[in-house]
Design a protein around this motif. Structure first.
Motif, PDB file in Angstrom:
ATOM      1  N   HIS A 270      37.155  44.734  56.663  1.00 38.28           N
ATOM      2  CA  HIS A 270      37.883  45.290  55.527  1.00 38.28           C
ATOM      3  C   HIS A 270      38.672  44.256  54.723  1.00 38.28           C
ATOM      4  CE1 HIS A 270      36.876  49.122  57.341  1.00 38.28           C
ATOM      5  NE2 HIS A 270      37.438  48.724  58.468  1.00 38.28           N
ATOM      6  N   SER A 271      38.783  43.015  55.194  1.00 36.08           N
ATOM      7  CA  SER A 271      39.668  42.074  54.503  1.00 36.08           C
ATOM      8  C   SER A 271      39.117  40.651  54.488  1.00 36.08           C
ATOM      9  CB  SER A 271      41.057  42.083  55.153  1.00 36.08           C
ATOM     10  OG  SER A 271      40.976  41.765  56.532  1.00 36.08           O
ATOM     11  N   LEU A 272      39.450  39.956  53.397  1.00 35.36           N
ATOM     12  CA  LEU A 272      39.095  38.554  53.197  1.00 35.36           C
ATOM     13  C   LEU A 272      40.363  37.753  52.970  1.00 35.36           C
ATOM     14  CD1 LEU A 272      36.241  39.044  50.568  1.00 35.36           C
ATOM     15  CD2 LEU A 272      35.907  38.545  52.993  1.00 35.36           C
ATOM     16  N   LEU A 273      40.431  36.585  53.578  1.00 38.08           N
ATOM     17  CA  LEU A 273      41.537  35.658  53.347  1.00 38.08           C
ATOM     18  C   LEU A 273      41.034  34.560  52.429  1.00 38.08           C
ATOM     19  CD1 LEU A 273      44.453  34.691  54.131  1.00 38.08           C
ATOM     20  CD2 LEU A 273      43.327  33.289  55.881  1.00 38.08           C
ATOM     21  N   VAL A 274      41.674  34.404  51.264  1.00 32.41           N
ATOM     22  CA  VAL A 274      41.180  33.479  50.240  1.00 32.41           C
ATOM     23  C   VAL A 274      42.306  32.577  49.780  1.00 32.41           C
ATOM     24  CG1 VAL A 274      40.172  33.310  47.942  1.00 32.41           C
ATOM     25  CG2 VAL A 274      39.465  35.152  49.467  1.00 32.41           C
ATOM     26  N   TYR A 275      42.024  31.277  49.658  1.00 30.49           N
ATOM     27  CA  TYR A 275      43.027  30.344  49.136  1.00 30.49           C
ATOM     28  C   TYR A 275      42.830  30.175  47.644  1.00 30.49           C
ATOM     29  CZ  TYR A 275      45.801  26.213  48.249  1.00 30.49           C
ATOM     30  OH  TYR A 275      46.720  25.331  47.735  1.00 30.49           O
ATOM     31  N   ASP A 276      43.879  30.420  46.880  1.00 31.48           N
ATOM     32  CA  ASP A 276      43.866  30.280  45.430  1.00 31.48           C
ATOM     33  C   ASP A 276      44.614  28.997  45.073  1.00 31.48           C
ATOM     34  OD1 ASP A 276      43.907  30.530  42.717  1.00 31.48           O
ATOM     35  OD2 ASP A 276      45.062  32.392  42.659  1.00 31.48           O
ATOM     36  N   ALA A 277      43.875  27.993  44.611  1.00 30.17           N
ATOM     37  CA  ALA A 277      44.486  26.708  44.273  1.00 30.17           C
ATOM     38  C   ALA A 277      45.260  26.755  42.963  1.00 30.17           C
ATOM     39  CB  ALA A 277      43.406  25.623  44.193  1.00 30.17           C
ATOM     40  N   CYS A 278      45.153  27.843  42.203  1.00 29.53           N
ATOM     41  CA  CYS A 278      45.928  28.040  40.971  1.00 29.53           C
ATOM     42  C   CYS A 278      45.754  26.891  39.992  1.00 29.53           C
ATOM     43  CB  CYS A 278      47.406  28.236  41.277  1.00 29.53           C
ATOM     44  SG  CYS A 278      47.759  29.665  42.313  1.00 29.53           S
TER      45      CYS A 278
ATOM     46  N   ILE B 198      44.986  38.088  50.338  1.00 29.56           N
ATOM     47  CA  ILE B 198      44.149  38.919  51.197  1.00 29.56           C
ATOM     48  C   ILE B 198      43.551  40.026  50.331  1.00 29.56           C
ATOM     49  CG2 ILE B 198      44.073  40.451  53.194  1.00 29.56           C
ATOM     50  CD1 ILE B 198      46.313  38.843  54.440  1.00 29.56           C
ATOM     51  N   PHE B 199      42.228  40.084  50.277  1.00 32.60           N
ATOM     52  CA  PHE B 199      41.516  41.042  49.449  1.00 32.60           C
ATOM     53  C   PHE B 199      40.882  42.143  50.299  1.00 32.60           C
ATOM     54  CE2 PHE B 199      41.382  37.264  46.714  1.00 32.60           C
ATOM     55  CZ  PHE B 199      41.732  37.806  45.486  1.00 32.60           C
ATOM     56  N   ASP B 200      40.794  43.320  49.716  1.00 35.31           N
ATOM     57  CA  ASP B 200      40.033  44.415  50.311  1.00 35.31           C
ATOM     58  C   ASP B 200      38.556  44.180  50.017  1.00 35.31           C
ATOM     59  OD1 ASP B 200      38.627  47.187  50.058  1.00 35.31           O
ATOM     60  OD2 ASP B 200      40.446  47.613  51.203  1.00 35.31           O
ATOM     61  N   THR B 201      37.711  44.205  51.046  1.00 38.54           N
ATOM     62  CA  THR B 201      36.288  43.883  50.859  1.00 38.54           C
ATOM     63  C   THR B 201      35.534  44.955  50.076  1.00 38.54           C
ATOM     64  OG1 THR B 201      35.769  44.862  53.007  1.00 38.54           O
ATOM     65  CG2 THR B 201      36.165  42.494  52.949  1.00 38.54           C
TER      66      THR B 201
ATOM     67  N   SER C 296      38.783  28.288  49.338  1.00 34.30           N
ATOM     68  CA  SER C 296      38.378  28.578  50.715  1.00 34.30           C
ATOM     69  C   SER C 296      38.413  30.080  50.912  1.00 34.30           C
ATOM     70  CB  SER C 296      39.283  27.883  51.742  1.00 34.30           C
ATOM     71  OG  SER C 296      40.576  28.450  51.754  1.00 34.30           O
ATOM     72  N   LEU C 297      37.566  30.567  51.810  1.00 36.94           N
ATOM     73  CA  LEU C 297      37.486  32.008  52.062  1.00 36.94           C
ATOM     74  C   LEU C 297      37.091  32.240  53.505  1.00 36.94           C
ATOM     75  CD1 LEU C 297      35.890  34.769  49.917  1.00 36.94           C
ATOM     76  CD2 LEU C 297      35.131  34.478  52.270  1.00 36.94           C
ATOM     77  N   TYR C 298      37.779  33.197  54.139  1.00 40.30           N
ATOM     78  CA  TYR C 298      37.448  33.601  55.502  1.00 40.30           C
ATOM     79  C   TYR C 298      37.381  35.119  55.569  1.00 40.30           C
ATOM     80  CZ  TYR C 298      38.962  28.875  56.713  1.00 40.30           C
ATOM     81  OH  TYR C 298      39.101  27.518  56.777  1.00 40.30           O
ATOM     82  N   ARG C 299      36.395  35.629  56.265  1.00 38.30           N
ATOM     83  CA  ARG C 299      36.321  37.065  56.514  1.00 38.30           C
ATOM     84  C   ARG C 299      37.113  37.359  57.777  1.00 38.30           C
ATOM     85  NH1 ARG C 299      30.868  40.765  56.463  1.00 38.30           N
ATOM     86  NH2 ARG C 299      31.849  42.756  56.967  1.00 38.30           N
ATOM     87  N   LEU C 300      38.223  38.098  57.626  1.00 35.16           N
ATOM     88  CA  LEU C 300      39.079  38.394  58.769  1.00 35.16           C
ATOM     89  C   LEU C 300      38.522  39.538  59.601  1.00 35.16           C
ATOM     90  CD1 LEU C 300      42.609  38.092  57.111  1.00 35.16           C
ATOM     91  CD2 LEU C 300      41.303  36.348  58.345  1.00 35.16           C
TER      92      LEU C 300
END
Length: 389
Positions: free
Chosen positions: A186-194, A209-212, A179-183
């Motif tokens: 400058h930032s993305l919230l991403v779920y890593d299921a590992c 949280i990634f830097d775009t 899953s991914l959301y643009r906050l």
């Protein structure tokens, strides 16, 4: 529809960790998991946030959504602008595109393959968060995130991608993002299921949280602890499957709503602080490894309310749905819950059938249904289900 397909879109958050986790911890994790294995996992021991028991509410009413379009592929779907997008489990493409206005198919896109512009394992992120007519897609094999220009692709009949970002280029091994959301800009919230496979967990899943601009990790939120493994008919019941959840953002992108598929648990996560609180409905069946049970299957938000589809039946029946009599037999367990951003249940509607996914667009709640007789897109006016103050 198969369990492996459901596991592609899983989702979770409280204790923070700023270090990308490698796979050297896998042996310890597996041993620890086996030592604590049991038939009935305790959800309160699996999460890093406090969980409050709440009482279920009485049925507010019975809903029979209106059929909008029949015989369209609606496994996992998204409504973006005037397009209906559907994920394809098999075939040469990853996504089918339909016109939301007419229901006509506009073509298949996002090619599978190893050639230029193709992807071996592509995840389309079906949550709103980018521009109105764009969607993020993630090449899991190369850890490349791109923006898919849907109108340009439909107009040219070929894939058009922009903004190529390599996520966390220093990480060893691929991400398993679901899953991914643009906050913000400058930032993305991403779920890593590992997970490399729907039934193999390589680390405790978390939100990154990634830097775009750079694709580097700036923060993380971890809400799960450990999940015991248990052998069932010589197969492993997936750790990742136990952590599967649906999620959605509030309008201000400050909170994340989480609804578990394997437990009658919802949670509200504050994205700034990483703190969370959970709500477990009393009286609902608890998870059993030998007889898996499915609870929430989808969540979407509009304004002050969150709408959650609740199945309330055995997992195998929810996934296969191959016999019409079985579908009718379990209709009494299917509900639409309406909740607020404080975690309270504001209304509970009984549904006339089994619906798998939902999304709010404008003033309408759209639902998809897979059945032996075909698949379809259904609608409910929001005005008919918004709780009265």
């Amino acid at each position: 529809m198969h369990i492996k397909h459901l596991c592609l879109f899983l989702g979770n958050a409280y204790r923070r960790s700023f270090r990308p986790v490698g796979y050297h911890c896998l042996p310890f994790f597996l041993i620890a998991s086996l030592l604590v294995g049991c038939h009935r996992p305790n959800i309160k021991a699996m999460v890093n946030f406090p969980v409050q028991d709440i009482t279920d509410v009485k049925i507010t009413g019975i809903l029979a959504p209106d059929l909008l379009y029949q015989d369209i592929n609606v496994n996992s779907f998204a409504l973006i602008d005037t397009f209906l997008l559907s994920y394809l489990v098999e075939g040469p493409h990853f996504v089918s595109v339909y016109s939301l206005n007419s229901g006509h198919e506009l073509g298949d896109y996002c090619l599978r393959g190893r050639g230029p512009g193709e992807s071996i394992a592509l995840t389309p992120f079906f949550q709103p968060g980018s521009n109105a007519d764009e969607m993020y897609v993630f090449d899991a094999f190369h850890s490349i995130l791109q923006t898919w220009d849907i109108p340009a692709s439909v107009a040219t009949r070929q894939d058009v991608f922009h903004n190529r970002i390599h996520l966390n280029s220093g990480r060893k091994g691929p991400f398993s993002l679901s899953s991914l959301y643009r906050l913000d800009d400058h930032s993305l919230l991403v779920y890593d299921a590992c997970q490399f496979h729907p039934f193999i967990l390589t680390d405790i899943p978390r939100y990154w949280i990634f830097d775009t601009a750079t694709g580097e990790i700036t923060d993380s939120i971890k809400c799960f602890r450990n999940v015991p493994l248990k052998s069932r008919k010589k197969d492993w019941l997936s750790c990742a499957w136990m952590m599967d959840h649906a999620s959605c953002l509030d309008n201000e992108h400050k909170k994340l709503f989480l609804a578990m598929r394997s437990f009658p648990l919802t949670a509200i996560i504050d994205l700034k602080s990483g703190s969370a609180k959970g709500f477990l409905i009393k009286g609902k069946p608890r998870q059993n490894y030998q007889d898996p049970f499915s609870h929430y299957s989808s969540a979407t938000s509009s304004g002050q309310f969150v709408y959650c589809l609740y199945y309330g039946g055995r997992t195998e029946q929810f996934v296969s749905r191959t016999i019409e009599e079985e579908e009718k037999k379990h209709n009494d367990n299917c509900y639409l819950y309406v909740m607020d951003w404080e975690g309270s249940v504001r209304a509970k509607y009984q549904l006339d059938n089994v619906y798998h996914r939902c999304q709010v667009l404008n003033d309408t709640l759209y639902l998809t249904r897979l059945s032996p007789s075909g698949s379809g897109l259904y609608t409910l006016p929001l005005m008919d289900i918004i709780p009265q103050e």
